[in-house]
Design a protein around this motif. Sequence first.
Motif, PDB file in Angstrom:
ATOM      1  N   ILE A  76       1.291 -10.413  -1.741  1.00  0.00           N
ATOM      2  CA  ILE A  76       1.714 -11.797  -1.531  1.00  0.00           C
ATOM      3  C   ILE A  76       2.626 -11.873  -0.310  1.00  0.00           C
ATOM      4  O   ILE A  76       2.512 -12.761   0.528  1.00  0.00           O
ATOM      5  CB  ILE A  76       2.408 -12.350  -2.797  1.00  0.00           C
ATOM      6  CG1 ILE A  76       1.346 -12.572  -3.879  1.00  0.00           C
ATOM      7  CG2 ILE A  76       3.168 -13.646  -2.498  1.00  0.00           C
ATOM      8  CD1 ILE A  76       1.893 -12.995  -5.222  1.00  0.00           C
ATOM      9  N   ALA A  97       2.575  -9.832   2.181  1.00  0.00           N
ATOM     10  CA  ALA A  97       1.743  -9.580   3.372  1.00  0.00           C
ATOM     11  C   ALA A  97       0.999 -10.842   3.789  1.00  0.00           C
ATOM     12  O   ALA A  97       0.880 -11.137   4.984  1.00  0.00           O
ATOM     13  CB  ALA A  97       0.754  -8.447   3.087  1.00  0.00           C
ATOM     14  N   ILE A  98       0.490 -11.597   2.824  1.00  0.00           N
ATOM     15  CA  ILE A  98      -0.215 -12.843   3.146  1.00  0.00           C
ATOM     16  C   ILE A  98       0.785 -13.876   3.669  1.00  0.00           C
ATOM     17  O   ILE A  98       0.536 -14.556   4.661  1.00  0.00           O
ATOM     18  CB  ILE A  98      -0.970 -13.382   1.908  1.00  0.00           C
ATOM     19  CG1 ILE A  98      -2.102 -12.422   1.512  1.00  0.00           C
ATOM     20  CG2 ILE A  98      -1.544 -14.777   2.196  1.00  0.00           C
ATOM     21  CD1 ILE A  98      -2.805 -12.776   0.211  1.00  0.00           C
ATOM     22  N   ARG A  99       1.930 -13.946   2.991  1.00  0.00           N
ATOM     23  CA  ARG A  99       2.943 -14.930   3.398  1.00  0.00           C
ATOM     24  C   ARG A  99       3.410 -14.675   4.835  1.00  0.00           C
ATOM     25  O   ARG A  99       3.678 -15.621   5.584  1.00  0.00           O
ATOM     26  CB  ARG A  99       4.129 -14.844   2.430  1.00  0.00           C
ATOM     27  CG  ARG A  99       5.062 -15.999   2.532  1.00  0.00           C
ATOM     28  CD  ARG A  99       5.960 -16.090   1.291  1.00  0.00           C
ATOM     29  NE  ARG A  99       5.239 -16.612   0.131  1.00  0.00           N
ATOM     30  CZ  ARG A  99       5.661 -16.505  -1.130  1.00  0.00           C
ATOM     31  NH1 ARG A  99       6.780 -15.857  -1.397  1.00  0.00           N
ATOM     32  NH2 ARG A  99       4.977 -17.040  -2.111  1.00  0.00           N
ATOM     33  N   ALA A 100       3.485 -13.425   5.198  1.00  0.00           N
ATOM     34  CA  ALA A 100       3.946 -13.083   6.543  1.00  0.00           C
ATOM     35  C   ALA A 100       2.979 -13.591   7.613  1.00  0.00           C
ATOM     36  O   ALA A 100       3.363 -13.753   8.774  1.00  0.00           O
ATOM     37  CB  ALA A 100       4.117 -11.569   6.668  1.00  0.00           C
ATOM     38  N   LEU A 101       1.728 -13.848   7.207  1.00  0.00           N
ATOM     39  CA  LEU A 101       0.737 -14.338   8.170  1.00  0.00           C
ATOM     40  C   LEU A 101       0.656 -15.863   8.191  1.00  0.00           C
ATOM     41  O   LEU A 101      -0.021 -16.451   9.034  1.00  0.00           O
ATOM     42  CB  LEU A 101      -0.644 -13.750   7.847  1.00  0.00           C
ATOM     43  CG  LEU A 101      -0.761 -12.225   7.997  1.00  0.00           C
ATOM     44  CD1 LEU A 101      -2.065 -11.724   7.413  1.00  0.00           C
ATOM     45  CD2 LEU A 101      -0.654 -11.824   9.472  1.00  0.00           C
ATOM     46  N   LEU A 102       1.341 -16.496   7.227  1.00  0.00           N
ATOM     47  CA  LEU A 102       1.351 -17.961   7.188  1.00  0.00           C
ATOM     48  C   LEU A 102       2.334 -18.513   8.204  1.00  0.00           C
ATOM     49  O   LEU A 102       3.359 -17.886   8.498  1.00  0.00           O
ATOM     50  CB  LEU A 102       1.781 -18.450   5.806  1.00  0.00           C
ATOM     51  CG  LEU A 102       0.783 -18.379   4.655  1.00  0.00           C
ATOM     52  CD1 LEU A 102       1.507 -18.631   3.338  1.00  0.00           C
ATOM     53  CD2 LEU A 102      -0.333 -19.386   4.850  1.00  0.00           C
ATOM     54  N   LYS A 103       2.030 -19.712   8.670  1.00  0.00           N
ATOM     55  CA  LYS A 103       3.015 -20.416   9.489  1.00  0.00           C
ATOM     56  C   LYS A 103       4.231 -20.719   8.623  1.00  0.00           C
ATOM     57  O   LYS A 103       4.082 -20.951   7.423  1.00  0.00           O
ATOM     58  CB  LYS A 103       2.434 -21.739   9.999  1.00  0.00           C
ATOM     59  CG  LYS A 103       1.480 -21.574  11.148  1.00  0.00           C
ATOM     60  CD  LYS A 103       1.016 -22.943  11.640  1.00  0.00           C
ATOM     61  CE  LYS A 103      -0.125 -22.789  12.624  1.00  0.00           C
ATOM     62  NZ  LYS A 103      -0.842 -24.047  12.837  1.00  0.00           N
ATOM     63  N   MET A 145      -1.871 -21.573  -1.128  1.00  0.00           N
ATOM     64  CA  MET A 145      -2.217 -21.149   0.215  1.00  0.00           C
ATOM     65  C   MET A 145      -3.641 -20.589   0.259  1.00  0.00           C
ATOM     66  O   MET A 145      -4.405 -20.865   1.156  1.00  0.00           O
ATOM     67  CB  MET A 145      -1.225 -20.085   0.705  1.00  0.00           C
ATOM     68  CG  MET A 145      -1.082 -18.871  -0.234  1.00  0.00           C
ATOM     69  SD  MET A 145       0.312 -17.788   0.268  1.00  0.00           S
ATOM     70  CE  MET A 145      -0.010 -16.316  -0.700  1.00  0.00           C
ATOM     71  N   ILE A 189      -3.088 -23.293   8.526  1.00  0.00           N
ATOM     72  CA  ILE A 189      -1.881 -22.875   7.798  1.00  0.00           C
ATOM     73  C   ILE A 189      -1.433 -21.465   8.168  1.00  0.00           C
ATOM     74  O   ILE A 189      -0.301 -21.099   7.897  1.00  0.00           O
ATOM     75  CB  ILE A 189      -2.031 -23.003   6.261  1.00  0.00           C
ATOM     76  CG1 ILE A 189      -3.130 -22.083   5.728  1.00  0.00           C
ATOM     77  CG2 ILE A 189      -2.290 -24.450   5.872  1.00  0.00           C
ATOM     78  CD1 ILE A 189      -3.221 -22.088   4.197  1.00  0.00           C
ATOM     79  N   PHE A 190      -2.329 -20.694   8.772  1.00  0.00           N
ATOM     80  CA  PHE A 190      -1.932 -19.342   9.161  1.00  0.00           C
ATOM     81  C   PHE A 190      -1.532 -19.317  10.640  1.00  0.00           C
ATOM     82  O   PHE A 190      -1.954 -20.169  11.420  1.00  0.00           O
ATOM     83  CB  PHE A 190      -3.066 -18.351   8.883  1.00  0.00           C
ATOM     84  CG  PHE A 190      -3.196 -18.018   7.413  1.00  0.00           C
ATOM     85  CD1 PHE A 190      -2.431 -17.014   6.840  1.00  0.00           C
ATOM     86  CD2 PHE A 190      -4.046 -18.744   6.594  1.00  0.00           C
ATOM     87  CE1 PHE A 190      -2.511 -16.721   5.491  1.00  0.00           C
ATOM     88  CE2 PHE A 190      -4.141 -18.469   5.227  1.00  0.00           C
ATOM     89  CZ  PHE A 190      -3.361 -17.462   4.684  1.00  0.00           C
ATOM     90  N   VAL A 191      -0.722 -18.343  10.961  1.00  0.00           N
ATOM     91  CA  VAL A 191      -0.220 -18.232  12.336  1.00  0.00           C
ATOM     92  C   VAL A 191      -1.370 -18.121  13.326  1.00  0.00           C
ATOM     93  O   VAL A 191      -1.358 -18.731  14.395  1.00  0.00           O
ATOM     94  CB  VAL A 191       0.727 -17.011  12.457  1.00  0.00           C
ATOM     95  CG1 VAL A 191       1.177 -16.845  13.896  1.00  0.00           C
ATOM     96  CG2 VAL A 191       1.932 -17.169  11.538  1.00  0.00           C
ATOM     97  N   VAL A 243      -6.181 -11.101   5.900  1.00  0.00           N
ATOM     98  CA  VAL A 243      -5.831 -11.967   4.773  1.00  0.00           C
ATOM     99  C   VAL A 243      -6.780 -11.721   3.597  1.00  0.00           C
ATOM    100  O   VAL A 243      -6.354 -11.609   2.444  1.00  0.00           O
ATOM    101  CB  VAL A 243      -5.854 -13.449   5.206  1.00  0.00           C
ATOM    102  CG1 VAL A 243      -5.853 -14.384   3.998  1.00  0.00           C
ATOM    103  CG2 VAL A 243      -4.668 -13.759   6.107  1.00  0.00           C
ATOM    104  N   HIS A 266      -5.936  -8.406   1.905  1.00  0.00           N
ATOM    105  CA  HIS A 266      -4.727  -8.521   1.071  1.00  0.00           C
ATOM    106  C   HIS A 266      -5.025  -9.285  -0.209  1.00  0.00           C
ATOM    107  O   HIS A 266      -4.526  -8.937  -1.277  1.00  0.00           O
ATOM    108  CB  HIS A 266      -3.610  -9.235   1.838  1.00  0.00           C
ATOM    109  CG  HIS A 266      -3.015  -8.429   2.943  1.00  0.00           C
ATOM    110  ND1 HIS A 266      -2.551  -7.145   2.753  1.00  0.00           N
ATOM    111  CD2 HIS A 266      -2.790  -8.712   4.250  1.00  0.00           C
ATOM    112  CE1 HIS A 266      -2.079  -6.684   3.904  1.00  0.00           C
ATOM    113  NE2 HIS A 266      -2.221  -7.608   4.829  1.00  0.00           N
ATOM    114  N   LEU A 299      -4.624  -7.980  -3.899  1.00  0.00           N
ATOM    115  CA  LEU A 299      -3.799  -8.731  -4.848  1.00  0.00           C
ATOM    116  C   LEU A 299      -4.539  -8.915  -6.168  1.00  0.00           C
ATOM    117  O   LEU A 299      -3.997  -8.638  -7.246  1.00  0.00           O
ATOM    118  CB  LEU A 299      -3.473 -10.100  -4.235  1.00  0.00           C
ATOM    119  CG  LEU A 299      -2.751 -11.115  -5.119  1.00  0.00           C
ATOM    120  CD1 LEU A 299      -1.374 -10.614  -5.510  1.00  0.00           C
ATOM    121  CD2 LEU A 299      -2.635 -12.462  -4.407  1.00  0.00           C
TER     122      LEU A 299
END
Lengths: 106, 106
Positions: free
Chosen positions: A89, A91-97, B1, B43-45, B70, B73, B77
């Motif tokens: 989670i 790791a995925i969050r780190a890729l989110l804006k 997300m 939503i992702f960088v 993503v 991961h 998960l």
Amino acid sequence: MLGPGKAELLELIARTGSISQAGRRMGMSYKRAWMLVETLNSIFVEPLVESSRGGASGGGATLTPAGHAVLKHYRELEAHTARAGAAEIEAIRALLKPPSDMSGEK
Amino acid sequence: MLGPGKAELLELIARTGSISQAGRRMGMSYKRAWMLVETLNSIFVEPLVESSRGGASGGGATLTPAGHAVLKHYRELEAHTARAGAAEIEAIRALLKPPSDMSGEK
């Protein structure tokens, strides 16, 4: 079968001794809280909630042993899965804006 | 997300090389599949899906490195949480009525 909402309702019934109070704390109508309890009671082999309307004690609700067991298993499920999934989670969050970025356009 | 539906869409895009084919396999309209991809990309960088409409290759779509990351991961998960929660899910399931019992009444 059981999700965060129903688990919280069970927990609040155990804490407040009342289906309507439990529902109110979750911002749900008396009717909806009762419907959820009826659903829960009907899908499990034994009822999870026992209630009396009125009577000497003025009515109230408690979790049955099955209700306590289901709630305990659910909380353990949450704890175990949260621990097991934390790294992914993150790791995925780190890729989110970042959440403050509401532009959403490309 | 990101949930099971979007993860499956990403996986099918990777496998078919096409957003519309991926959507079709999930029984969703071309428009809905594109909308989901646009949401994911916003939503992702970095975008998760790269697509070209038309061109020499006739158009197509692929996952970007971020898209592959993503999806990986997310699958991890799922695997980790399923393993971690298996005992509790089984314990809750054992308390449920068998699915063939549709009476639902008490």
